[in-house]
Scaffold this active site. Structure first.
Site, short mmCIF file in Angstrom:
data_model
loop_
_atom_site.label_atom_id
_atom_site.label_comp_id
_atom_site.label_asym_id
_atom_site.label_seq_id
_atom_site.Cartn_x
_atom_site.Cartn_y
_atom_site.Cartn_z
N ASP A 198 -5.13 -4.03 5.31
CA ASP A 198 -5.57 -2.58 5.39
C ASP A 198 -3.67 -2.62 6.37
OD1 ASP A 198 -6.55 -2.04 3.16
OD2 ASP A 198 -8.93 -1.53 4.14
N GLU B 141 0.20 -1.46 0.18
CA GLU B 141 0.05 -0.37 0.05
C GLU B 141 1.27 1.28 0.50
OE1 GLU B 141 -2.73 0.28 3.62
OE2 GLU B 141 -3.94 -1.76 2.58
N ASP C 256 -9.30 -8.01 -1.07
CA ASP C 256 -8.47 -6.83 -0.79
C ASP C 256 -8.98 -7.22 1.12
OD1 ASP C 256 -7.01 -5.68 0.52
OD2 ASP C 256 -7.42 -4.17 -0.95
N SER D 214 -5.13 -19.97 -9.85
CA SER D 214 -5.36 -21.03 -9.36
C SER D 214 -6.07 -20.99 -10.65
CB SER D 214 -6.01 -20.90 -8.45
OG SER D 214 -5.57 -21.53 -7.36
#
Length: 752
Positions: A307, A188, A304, A232
């Site tokens: 953080d 990030e 995601d 995958s």
């Protein structure tokens, strides 16, 4: 002086030769004996184990507890060093045996609290699940404590003796796998710096979100089942489309590949249960496979779930603190001050008092319970009940059953972020909460009879919750859709086998027409373009064209980036980035301008410059004749040993490098990093395990494994499956009548 040097050299040779001979002796004595009788404490009844030609065991036990004890014994006998590394990495205790180079990794694991969470998760297990983990640990410890046990060569080399196995040690594997599949947060800061440097529009060109890629589920076929990863491939084909009339489920999870590999294949047979497929050394349950009723597989959603968050003063005031000590072999102990805030632990590698918010932390993770139930599920309802318990990581879980149904579920907890925050860069706001597995989308028995996924976008844009800011490019899913659409007959197992080993690159098919506009300045460059012009876009290891394509792609990315970013940023960003190259050549040609000169340069100039660089790279590496260049010469899977590769002069003991086909964007994925370095196209990530499940006859299912069953480099089963895996050859795991040896001389008998 020369005489003295000769004596020293000869002495060193003798010492090295003696050490290698000593290790070979230990390795040969430490191999698993596949017949005879062994005493195994805590068994309630004898367990017999037969082995296939590939070294794959079939465990026949009266109870699942005894089967878990036997599996623990086999894992320890074949993969003990791998198991030891896994639990020590998770516990932050690598420095105790490998010294100061491991301190930073140990510090990170202590700050994350991986092992503390594992211990807390064990304490919360229901009694029947705890009994399974305990039985497995019994089997491992029976091997460790047996008087005739010879520990693996790595233990002898490091003068290290392992501690007894604990159930928490088994929990660690899933947490480390989740960390491997969820490492988004640590990029990030880099993203934030690039957005400041390039601006949001050019950043989006460099890192496209691939929102246009085909979605596995859309508003017409998606249902939300309420109440009851890096790559995958998986597909489920309904029986109406297959030759047998029953479904086919194919899955090949992609992870880093080395030796020994991630997976240990096994079959368990008890009066109550059949389990066949991939286990992970250190874990009692089957991670991937079938149970005689259903088959399941996994791909990474690329959600995601991490953080970087700056805690508020109020959150810091509610933080808890503890001090841990890292013992360092041949060095001073290191103190680690751990701070856990309500939004996650503070990590020293993030600097500045920032925390990691991650769905993979906490005592409440129930993924082990989900896997326990998944192993026993016999229909879609029981499968969904197990899926509801998966907390982390977020994955796509695929399903097929012998009754003819196919389906999939997205599982794992999905972060809910504030408006305007997509997880791309560090945040000043904690999550609003998480969306649990029970509220994530699923799909069962679609009308078209196909469920396809190659890490592409899992839901269409109308889905109300953000899964991720970015997805994988569509190259592999485009090829899979193309292959399934090309069938003018019903699907067979052989078709799925061909799909899994397909080497056609749709990325190359889209990029090469642009590459052909390059203007060569030398005869060798003209030869290279001629070869590209006649290419069928298959990443054949014996062909020159894939080597030219990948080297040209790699150099083109360098040409367009090197004037835009700093040298340090270029080292991080430079790769054979096909999506970025395609964006530049089709949508954003301004990247091609060399900003340090005037007038503005075109993409033809950039491609021509890249071509000349690529030709020089290939000429230096493979000679002066373009027709003699080979992709396999550049694209090798190092198949490196976990330990011996890191010891000068001993890599040959455990490494088994081999040339491989495929590339970054083929279904037969042979991912490499590109960029700089001595071996930019080494095959470092791919399908270490392939499975094709025949729901008409599950004993007819096919498998391939990158390596072998044993972690002992002196065993015949250390790498015996490597070349068949590379060449697309599969095997069955025995289970049919007549497959399992009845001769006592061919069976390992474990007795109480």
């Amino acid at each position: 002086m020369k005489k003295l040097l000769g004596v020293v050299f000869l002495t060193l040779l003798l010492l090295i030769g003696g050490m290698v001979g000593y290790l070979r002796l230990i390795g040969e004595r430490g191999q698993l004996v596949q017949s005879g009788t062994v005493a195994l404490p805590a068994l309630s009844a004898p367990v017999s184990i037969s082995f296939s030609a590939e070294g794959i065991p079939t465990i026949m036990a009266d109870t699942m507890a005894d089967a878990y004890r036997a599996l623990g014994y086999l894992h320890a006998a074949e993969r003990l060093w791998q198991m030891e590394m896994t639990r020590r990495i998770g516990a932050g205790r690598m420095s105790e045996i490998l010294g100061s180079p491991m301190v930073d990794i140990d510090r990170l694991m202590r700050e994350l609290g991986i092992y503390r969470d594992a211990q807390a998760q064990v304490d919360r297990l229901p009694p029947e699940e705890l009994a399974a983990f305990t039985a497995y640990a019994d089997g491992v410890n029976a091997y460790l404590s047996a008087p005739d046990t010879v520990l693996p060569v790595e233990f002898a080399l490091l003068f290290h003796t392992p501690e007894p196995w604990e159930p928490a040690d088994s929990m660690v594997w899933a947490r480390l796998m989740s960390l491997q599949l969820s490492g988004d947060a640590f990029a990030e800061d880099r993203r934030a710096g690039l957005i400041d440097l390039l601006g949001p529009d050019r950043f989006a060109q460099l890192f496209p979100d691939h929102s246009e890629s085909p979605a596995t589920m859309n508003k017409d076929n998606r249902e939300a089942w309420l109440g009851g990863y890096d790559a995958s491939n998986a597909w489920a084909i309904a029986g109406a489309l297959t030759e047998s009339g029953k479904p086919i489920l194919a899955n090949d999870p992609h992870l880093g590949i080395n030796l020994p590999g991630t997976w240990y294949l096994a079959r368990i047979e008890t009066p109550e249960t059949t389990l066949v497929g991939a286990t992970a050394p250190g874990v009692p349950f089957h991670i991937l496979g079938h149970n005689g009723h259903i088959a399941w597989g996994l791909t990474t959603t690329h959600a995601d779930t991490q953080d970087i968050v700056t805690p508020t003063d109020s959150q810091l005031a509610r933080a808890t603190h503890r001090t841990e000590v890292i013992d360092v072999r041949f060095g001073d102990a290191q103190q680690v001050d751990v701070t856990e805030t309500p939004v996650g632990p503070l990590l020293s590698r993030l600097g500045g008092g920032r925390a990691l918010s991650w769905t993979g932390l906490g005592a409440e993770i129930r993924s082990a319970s989900a896997l326990y139930r998944l192993n026993r599920a016999r229909n879609w309802v029981e499968f969904s009940e197990a899926a509801d318990l998966f907390d982390d990581p977020v994955q796509n879980l695929f399903y097929a059953d012998t009754d003819g149904h196919i389906g999939m579920r997205v599982v794992g907890n999905l972060p809910l972020r504030w408006a305007g925050r997509d997880g791309t860069v560090p945040s000043d706001k904690p999550w609003l909460g998480t969306l649990p597995s029970s509220r994530l989308p699923g799909l069962v028995d679609p009308d078209n009879g196909l469920i396809l996924n190659a890490n592409n976008r899992i839901v269409s844009a109308d889905y109300p919750y953000r899964v991720s800011a970015r997805f994988q490019p569509s190259y592999r899913i485009d090829r899979l859709i193309e292959l399934t659409a090309m069938r003018d007959r019903k699907f067979s197992l052989t078709d799925s086998q061909a799909f899994q080993t397909d080497t056609l690159s749709t990325a190359a098919r889209r990029l090469v027409p642009h590459f052909l506009s390059a203007e060569p300045n030398t005869g060798l460059a003209r030869d290279a373009l001629t070869i590209l012009d006649g290419w069928d876009f298959r990443m054949d290891r014996n062909a020159a064209a894939p080597a030219i394509y990948m080297t040209l792609l790699n150099e083109f990315v360098r040409v367009v980036l090197e004037d835009e970013v700093s040298d340090d940023q270029l080292k991080q960003l430079w790769s054979a980035n096909a999506p970025f190259a395609e964006t530049v050549l089709t949508q954003a040609p301004s990247w091609c301008d060399e900003t340090r000169t005037a007038p503005a340069e075109s993409c033809v100039w950039a491609l021509s410059s890249a071509l000349e660089r690529a030709v020089l790279v290939l000429k230096k590496a493979q000679g002066n004749t373009a027709e003699n260049w080979r992709w396999g010469e550049a694209h090798k899977a190092p198949m490196a040993s976990m330990l011996f590769d890191r010891i000068p002069g001993l890599g040959w003991i455990g490494n088994r490098p081999l040339e491989t086909p495929g590339g970054d964007h083929t279904l037969n994925r042979g991912q490499s990093h590109g960029g700089s370095g001595r071996h930019p196209f080494d095959h470092v990530h791919g399908a270490g395990f392939r499975a094709i499940y025949d729901l008409n006859d599950l004993d007819n299912s096919r498998f391939a494994l990158a390596g072998g069953q044993s972690g002992n480099p002196f065993s015949s089963h250390y790498a015996d499956l490597l070349e068949p895996w590379r060449d697309g050859r599969y095997f069955r795991i025995p289970g049919r009548t007549g497959d399992i040896p009845k001769d006592e001389d061919a069976v390992l008998l474990l007795k109480p």
